[in-house]
Design an enzyme around this catalytic site. Structure first.
Site, PDB file in Angstrom:
ATOM      1  N   TRP A 588       0.812  -1.205   0.000  1.00  0.00           N
ATOM      2  CA  TRP A 588       0.000   0.000   0.000  1.00  0.00           C
ATOM      3  C   TRP A 588       0.850   1.262   0.000  1.00  0.00           C
ATOM      4  O   TRP A 588       0.406   2.331   0.405  1.00  0.00           O
ATOM      5  CB  TRP A 588      -0.968  -0.018   1.177  1.00  0.00           C
ATOM      6  N   HIS A 668      -4.710  -9.955  10.582  1.00  0.00           N
ATOM      7  CA  HIS A 668      -6.004  -9.750   9.927  1.00  0.00           C
ATOM      8  C   HIS A 668      -5.804  -9.687   8.429  1.00  0.00           C
ATOM      9  O   HIS A 668      -4.836  -9.102   7.933  1.00  0.00           O
ATOM     10  CB  HIS A 668      -6.660  -8.463  10.414  1.00  0.00           C
ATOM     11  N   GLU A 692     -11.801 -11.552   6.557  1.00  0.00           N
ATOM     12  CA  GLU A 692     -13.065 -11.086   5.995  1.00  0.00           C
ATOM     13  C   GLU A 692     -13.807 -12.270   5.412  1.00  0.00           C
ATOM     14  O   GLU A 692     -13.283 -13.001   4.577  1.00  0.00           O
ATOM     15  CB  GLU A 692     -12.798 -10.057   4.893  1.00  0.00           C
ATOM     16  N   HIS A 721     -19.025  -3.065   5.362  1.00  0.00           N
ATOM     17  CA  HIS A 721     -18.837  -2.158   4.237  1.00  0.00           C
ATOM     18  C   HIS A 721     -20.118  -1.501   3.745  1.00  0.00           C
ATOM     19  O   HIS A 721     -20.091  -0.770   2.759  1.00  0.00           O
ATOM     20  CB  HIS A 721     -18.169  -2.904   3.083  1.00  0.00           C
TER      21      HIS A 721
END
Length: 783
Positions: A588, A668, A692, A721
């Site tokens: 990222w 995570h 997720e 979301h």
């Protein structure tokens, strides 16, 4: 015969240099009466980008028209294939927006009554797309009014507009089905729909149409027979499109990998040009020396029959192009056939322009190494002139300057830290290992004494208006550091109190002081530069400012310890220390390309290892090191994946293996398909992994069950979301399904992801549902 393209880019951003579309979208979502403003802003941004490209001298302008969320979702709308559950959402009937726009938003975001569609990463990037939902009986009905209107508007403005469509193979290969059928059975239907569309596009005056087929840089299929069949069907489909297009020329664009398979598959079909990525995968060659990397081995299937749009300017990273070297590549290719100049991928992945980046005002050296979107467009234009022998004296000077800038970055003292390199050279395999999980689990059970099915959240809590205002006031100098600190302490105290009242077992401090899970750390690490205005779209209205990782990474001081200590002082329950993992810190960021990624990952891992040591010294018993991007960076070709997984897993373990058995390490993961990587999740050796799962229908449960996964795991039971509060029965069912796949002794209960973007009302209501589900399941387990 359509004229060849001399210079273009593979695609364009849409969010706006100052996030104009984001602001208009979020205003519309709050107040539908602002539709006219949303339509106007979207149109202005499309026009501005077209004018920039044409004004720079490029002779073909890619356009997706006004895209309000995501191109894959646009394609579903174009094909009349939005999810059936949004069919009853009323069409928008005014303000210049597409009729389907509210159904499109319902699919992307969900509503109070309807769940959102799944969202995952676009190949190996940090951009997310909305996954198409199909079934065996899906019927495709063209809904092309918006696309054709936007195209006609551009042609009327005098733009050499080239509509960009997601190719049929890529669209279906990335889709999911709700009935277990194979989405690719619809391949011929999608080609037929596009064949009906192409004459309508031609009528509006488009000389070229682009089909994006990045799936052709992957292995396509594990089974060679099925792969051959898919490629044959794809070839036949494009022959149909060529016939339907008439005098309109077709461009097939690939990116993120070697485009030779696309050329091999589609050469001779009548496709007029291939766009290929000549940057990805060539980092090692660029590191080595300044020799010419273009030779006959490059794109061996290209015979020169079709034009080649050579992507020699990096479309997804921000380093300046070595123009001299790129020109060598172009000239070598031009000796084999007709060549135009392009970017390696869409400019969606990079910021708009260096001109507006204020953080570089006092750093001329770093600025000289960079090229954002506008600068890349200028590089394409210059290379095109040079390839045609039309370069000016200014162009010659720019080529020399770019070559010197690349050499300067390679040799700069700012990119090398001798002490760190000595430390990384001393890393041993033992530094990447802890004692066995069985041994750790027993120690941690006694130390932590948590109930069965412990509840927790992923890390962040709502970033309220007050938090954002405090951060803005600090930047402007309207409040002091001490006042900001006090405001964040008050927020942490509030978040801890709310979690205790809701009955969560393991708490977090809520991260009010963090602007972004990567940027926050980049601002405190040497070797990184954090930008002010270098925004890129992540999904929908979500934008990020990826920091620039330009040099060796070191940690001058502790980064999170003070906030952890403050949070822990407000509760007797365990508070998790919260860090971002080394792979995600790379993925990222705009990461340096002058050394192997594994080397950079180990540098970040050592900084995190030191931070974990300090957290343990401060009393932390549970530390979460998030790696949502570990699947994202997985190479698209299977042959390249083992080497990546070795260094990615190794970096995570280097960061987390310095603690004693009584320290519980969590991680995570989100936004990606993890089924095929469940073994890698185990190799990370985290004591607990939250994944997720709710948004993608708990697909990971099959992998957990089939693999005999033995570590702690928390498949998310609440999709965060969308603004929708889940029904109690839904969460009960998801948790029951999880218990069928994983023994209760291993299972944690948590949301899919962090809660930064949610509001407090929906967060509170949803956590109540989550805790109630855990307590109900806990009672049945204990019975």
């Amino acid at each position: 015969m359509t004229a060849q393209i001399n210079a273009t880019v593979a695609g364009v951003p849409r969010i706006g240099p100052k996030r104009e579309l984001k602001k208009a979208l979020e205003t519309y979502w709050k107040d539908a009466s602002t539709g006219r403003n949303l339509a106007t802003v979207a149109t202005q941004l499309v026009n501005q980008q077209a004018d920039l490209i044409a004004g720079a001298g490029l002779d073909s302008v890619p356009t997706i028209g006004r895209s309000f969320y995501d191109s894959m979702l646009d394609t579903s709308a174009l094909l009349g294939a939005l999810p059936e559950r949004v069919a009853d959402v009323a069409d928008h009937d005014n303000d210049g927006l597409p009729a389907y726009v509210d159904r499109l938003f319902a699919a992307a975001r969900g509503t109070a009554e309807l769940p959102a569609s799944a969202m995952t990463k676009w190949f190996d990037t940090n951009y997310h797309y909305i996954v198409p939902e199909l079934a065996a009986d899906t019927e495709f009905r063209l809904d092309d009014a918006a696309l054709l209107t936007d195209l006609a508007d551009q042609v009327t403005r005098g733009t050499a507009a080239r509509p960009v469509l997601i190719g049929p193979l890529t669209y279906l290969a990335l889709a999911r089905t709700t009935d277990g059928s194979d989405a690719l059975v619809h391949l011929e239907e999608i080609f037929e729909a596009y064949a009906r569309l192409l004459p309508r596009i031609a009528e509006r005056g488009a000389a070229w149409v682009q089909f994006d087929e990045p799936y052709l840089v992957t292995d396509v299929d594990k089974d060679e027979t099925r792969k051959a069949d898919l490629l044959a069907r794809t070839r036949a489909g494009y022959e149909k499109l060529v016939a339907a297009a008439g005098d309109t020329a077709l461009l097939v664009q690939t990116y993120f990998g070697d485009g030779d398979l696309a050329v091999k598959t589609l050469s001779g079909t009548g496709i007029a040009a291939f766009g290929v990525d000549l940057v990805t995968g060539r980092t090692d060659e660029r590191q080595a020396d300044d020799t010419n990397i273009a030779d006959e081995a490059l794109l061996p299937s290209w015979t020169g029959e079709e034009q080649l749009l050579a992507g020699v300017v990096d479309g997804r990273n921000i380093w300046r192009t070595d123009l001299a070297r790129a020109l060598q590549t172009l000239k070598a290719l031009a000796a084999r056939g007709p060549v135009g100049v392009s970017t390696s991928s869409s400019l969606l992945h990079v910021p708009y322009s260096l001109a507006q980046e204020t953080s570089l005002d006092d750093d001329a050296e770093l600025r000289s190494w960079l090229a954002f979107g506008a600068e890349k467009i200028a590089e394409v234009a210059l290379l095109s002139r040079a390839l045609r022998g039309e370069e000016t004296a200014e162009d010659d000077a720019a080529v020399a300057e770019a070559h010197e800038a690349v050499a300067s970055r390679r040799s700069s003292e700012r990119t090398r830290n001798a002490a760190l390199r000595q430390r990384t050279g001393a890393i041993t395999e033992a530094d990447r290992h802890r004692n066995s999980f069985d041994q750790r689990r027993e120690v941690q059970a006694k130390e932590l004494n948590l109930p069965p099915l412990p509840t927790t959240t992923i890390g962040s809590f709502p970033q309220t208006t007050e938090i954002r205002q405090a951060r803005a006031k600090l930047r402007k100098g309207d409040i002091t550091e001490a006042q900001y600190h006090d405001a964040m302490v008050a927020e942490i105290k509030d978040v801890i109190g709310r979690q205790e009242a809701l009955g969560l077992d393991v708490l977090v401090h809520g991260e009010p002081e963090r602007n972004d899970m990567v940027q926050y750390f980049s601002e405190q690490l040497e070797g990184y530069h954090s930008t002010d205005l270098a925004w890129v779209q992540s999904y929908g209205s979500r934008c990020v400012r990826p920091p620039i990782l330009f040099g060796d990474v070191t940690r001058p001081a502790a980064m999170t310890v003070e906030w952890f200590k403050i949070a822990q002082s407000f509760t007797d329950k365990f508070v998790k220390g919260m860090l971002t993992g080394p792979v995600t810190m790379l993925a990222w960021s705009f990461v340096r390309d002058d050394q192997p990624l594994g080397t950079t990952a180990d540098q970040v891992a050592l900084a995190l290892r030191d931070e974990i040591d300090d957290l343990v010294d401060a009393g932390a018993k549970i530390i979460q090191v998030d790696e949502p991007a570990i699947r994202e960076l997985l190479p698209l070709r299977r042959a390249q994946q083992p080497a990546y997984l070795k260094w990615a897993v190794g970096a995570f373990r280097l960061a987390t293996s310095g603690v004693a058995d009584d320290i519980q390490i969590h991680t995570h993961m989100c936004y990606s398909e993890f089924n095929e990587l469940i073994g890698t999740v185990g190799d990370l050796d985290a004591d607990v992994t939250s994944i997720e799962a709710a948004r993608n229908g708990m697909q990971v449960l099959h992998a957990l069950r089939d693999s005999g996964f033995e570590l702690g795991v928390g498949p998310g039971v609440w999709d965060i979301h969308s603004p929708r509060v889940p029904e109690q029965s839904e969460v009960d069912t998801l948790l029951s399904d999880a218990l069928d796949a994983v023994p209760a002794s291993q299972l944690w209960v948590n949301p899919d992801c962090g809660l930064k973007t949610r509001g407090w009302d929906e967060t509170t209501a949803s956590i109540k549902v989550l805790v109630a589900a855990a307590q109900k399941a806990r009672a049945s387990v204990n019975a």
